[in-house]
Design a protein around this motif. Structure first.
Motif, mmCIF file in Angstrom:
data_model
loop_
_atom_site.group_PDB
_atom_site.id
_atom_site.type_symbol
_atom_site.label_atom_id
_atom_site.label_comp_id
_atom_site.label_asym_id
_atom_site.label_seq_id
_atom_site.Cartn_x
_atom_site.Cartn_y
_atom_site.Cartn_z
ATOM 1 N N VAL A 143 2.359 -2.870 4.222
ATOM 2 C CA VAL A 143 3.135 -1.642 4.035
ATOM 3 C C VAL A 143 4.612 -1.978 4.240
ATOM 4 N N HIS A 187 7.659 3.566 3.321
ATOM 5 C CA HIS A 187 8.104 4.565 4.288
ATOM 6 C C HIS A 187 9.594 4.337 4.543
ATOM 7 N N PRO A 238 -6.241 5.074 12.595
ATOM 8 C CA PRO A 238 -6.639 5.214 11.190
ATOM 9 C C PRO A 238 -7.951 5.978 11.060
ATOM 10 N N THR A 276 -5.685 1.466 7.742
ATOM 11 C CA THR A 276 -6.699 2.305 7.114
ATOM 12 C C THR A 276 -7.409 1.485 6.044
ATOM 13 N N HIS A 310 -7.455 -2.449 4.537
ATOM 14 C CA HIS A 310 -6.211 -2.896 5.137
ATOM 15 C C HIS A 310 -5.258 -3.412 4.060
ATOM 16 N N LYS A 324 0.817 -1.215 0.000
ATOM 17 C CA LYS A 324 0.000 0.000 0.000
ATOM 18 C C LYS A 324 0.846 1.258 0.000
ATOM 19 N N SER A 325 1.903 1.246 0.811
ATOM 20 C CA SER A 325 2.710 2.455 0.949
ATOM 21 C C SER A 325 4.123 2.069 1.368
ATOM 22 N N GLN A 365 -0.474 3.236 10.540
ATOM 23 C CA GLN A 365 -1.757 3.845 10.208
ATOM 24 C C GLN A 365 -2.205 3.451 8.803
ATOM 25 N N SER A 366 -1.273 3.436 7.868
ATOM 26 C CA SER A 366 -1.605 3.060 6.496
ATOM 27 C C SER A 366 -2.096 1.617 6.430
ATOM 28 N N ALA A 392 3.446 6.078 10.716
ATOM 29 C CA ALA A 392 2.730 6.349 9.469
ATOM 30 C C ALA A 392 2.417 5.051 8.735
ATOM 31 N N ALA A 393 3.368 4.113 8.752
ATOM 32 C CA ALA A 393 3.133 2.826 8.110
ATOM 33 C C ALA A 393 2.036 2.046 8.817
#
Length: 560
Positions: A182, A155, A207, A176, A179, A152-153, A172-173, A169-170
């Motif tokens: 990350v 970091h 999230p 969110t 799901h 998803k993301s 939370q990603s 941040a990871a």
């Protein structure tokens, strides 16, 4: 008047004292461990490697539980299952280069199945980054690029002070909606560096909620209430959002039949009068869904399997509730509602009224009878009896994990999961070797609950090393291996398509003797004794293996 930007969290006295007198000898690895604990993590999976040693050293000094597996991909599958079962982000610790890349298939499965996995990898020292080719062990030109199109993301932390924010941040990603996995990357020297940064004592990574737009749910409720033949397709998003109860309420209020996708198994009671069960790979079911004048699709993108291999073409209106924006209207035009399934179903329940339809259960019974007659016309008693035996032996709340094997393909359509979030498979991405290491992750998530893994002999060889993990941690897992001497489902596909099968026959070990060499009790079972043998194995503490020598067949395809 108070504004949001005026609300500042002030440190407590204890936090101030901790900040002024941090313990000596802390490193960047400690910042990772402290941040994970601050976020609520209790368990981490992974394998150590040279560049990640400082990270594992810090975890070893923390109160996090470390569950090391024998292969990085299997550690990823275990984290995937832990995330599915608990709904929490599952940390996966990896080393640089080969160690990280070996976990890619597991992260692809987590992405396809929306499992919240927080992969944290080391990287070569910072001097070797930015395009420099200094010949470091495990060096990749751009390691994160290998993961960017899967997770998803991504970091990246390049200094110790960046670590808590990157990990938060990871986290939370990952949690969110939807799901998903990350990726966090931290260079070796940053993990090893001593730090004077205070202990991480307060981390907020809550999230945001994905709330439906009210004008969309109002229109959807109107369509559903006025529909003559509404039908609901319940996907994995219903399970992940813990929305099965709201789905049942809505279906009963609308008298709408419900079919669950393979990823949504257990989202609706199997024996309910409105239950179409999961027979999505059947033309009778496809016709029934196409006849709906309003089709409510909740938490599914109607992908290849859910659409009977893209032979499903809805004739009526479609309402699609989906947290993954990329899946919204990706296969069929719809009234697309980008929202968490639970929140969207709640909004519909607050709006829609009763819709009487005394004929709905009869229509459900008719299509299920048509499917049953088609299956009964084929010589498939063995396959059905095996599924019935597994169901009879498995406790209703016990999780089961299924590899890409013929019995699993049957289970997608014909197995009663009994409860939401209790049946899981690798059908998201379709990789082999998922079931056993995933089952180990579920054992860690729910200690004391017996867990079942089902594999073929081909898939079992992908994860045989994890028998050592199961024994080392005394995990309550029973592994059923259906041995047909090869890649059974590929044998069927190849023979059907080309008249012969190539590279599907396999030499394999004596699985019972191999398990015994790991100190894991093992036995051979038969179709006649499978229920009793499974019950005994599941009731016994610790790991066990059952081997069933059987060649199974799939039911005839109905999408042609």
């Amino acid at each position: 008047m108070t504004h949001d930007h005026d609300l500042v969290l002030r440190p407590t006295d204890a936090q101030t004292r901790a900040a002024l007198a941090p313990p000596p000898g802390r490193t960047g690895g400690d910042l990772v461990a402290e941040t994970l604990r601050g976020l609520g993590a209790t368990t981490v999976f992974g394998l150590p490697g040279q560049h990640a040693l400082a990270l594992f050293d810090a975890v070893g000094r923390s109160d996090l539980r470390l569950v090391p597996l024998r292969v990085e991909n299997n550690a990823g599958f275990a984290a995937d299952a832990y995330g599915r079962v608990t709904g929490e982000a599952a940390p996966l610790l990896l080393s640089t280069g080969p160690g990280a890349l070996t976990a890619l298939p597991a992260l692809a499965e987590a992405a396809a199945a929306s499992a919240p996995v927080l992969a944290i990898s080391s990287q070569v020292p910072t001097a070797g980054l930015g395009g420099a080719r200094r010949g470091h062990l495990h060096e990749l030109r751009d390691q994160a690029a290998s993961f960017r199109e899967v997770v998803k993301s991504v970091h990246v932390a390049r200094t110790p002070s960046q670590i808590p924010s990157a990990v938060a941040a990871a986290w939370q990603s990952a949690l969110t909606a939807p799901h998903g996995p990350v990726w966090v990357e931290i260079p070796e020297d940053v993990l090893r560096a001593e730090t004077v940064i205070p202990q991480v004592t307060g981390v907020d990574a809550t999230p945001p909620e994905l709330v439906p737009r009210p004008e969309l749910t109002a229109l959807a409720a109107h369509w559903l209430q006025e529909a003559a033949r509404p039908v609901i397709v319940a996907g994995g998003g219903v399970v992940r959002a813990d929305a099965a109860g709201k789905l049942k309420q809505l279906a009963e209020r609308l008298n709408a039949p419900v079919v669950t996708t393979f990823g949504g198994k257990g989202a609706f009671p199997w024996q309910h009068p409105l239950s179409l069960q999961s027979w999505l790979e059947d033309r009778h079911m496809t016709d029934f869904l196409e006849d709906a004048d309003v089709l409510l699709v909740v938490g599914s993108g109607l992908g290849e399997l859910s659409s009977n291999y893209h032979t499903f073409f809805p004739a009526g209106r479609v309402v699609q509730i989906e947290a993954d924006l990329g899946k919204l209207e990706s296969n069929h035009p719809a009234l697309g509602i980008h929202a968490d399934a639970r929140l969207a179903l709640q909004a519909l329940l607050e709006t829609v009224g009763e819709r009487p339809d005394p004929d709905a259960p009869a229509r459900v019974a008719k299509v299920l009878a048509e499917i049953r007659a088609r299956i009964d016309a084929q010589d498939l008693a063995l396959e059905q009896s095996l599924l019935a035996s597994v169901r009879a032996a498995l406790p209703p709340r016990s999780p089961s994990f299924w590899d890409m094997t013929i019995l699993s393909y049957w289970a997608w359509s014909a197995f009663d999961a009994r409860h939401p979030n209790t049946m899981h498979s690798a059908q998201g991405a379709g990789g082999l070797g998922y079931a056993f290491p995933a089952a180990l992750g579920a054992c860690v998530a729910e200690p004391g609950t017996p867990v079942l893994a089902v594999s073929g002999d081909g898939g079992a060889m992908y994860s045989i090393a994890e028998l050592a993990t199961a024994r080392q941690h005394d995990l309550d897992v029973t592994w059923l291996i259906v041995d047909d001497g090869g890649y059974g489902i590929l044998r069927e596909y190849a023979t059907e398509a080309f008249g012969r099968a190539t590279a599907t026959e396999l030499a394999r070990p004596d699985f019972t003797a191999l398990a015994d060499s790991f100190g894991v009790p093992a036995a051979t079972t038969t179709p006649e004794t499978l229920t009793a043998d499974l019950k005994a194995a599941l009731a016994a503490p610790g790991p066990s293996v059952l081997v069933l020598n059987a060649t199974l067949r799939m039911f005839a395809p109905t999408h042609l």
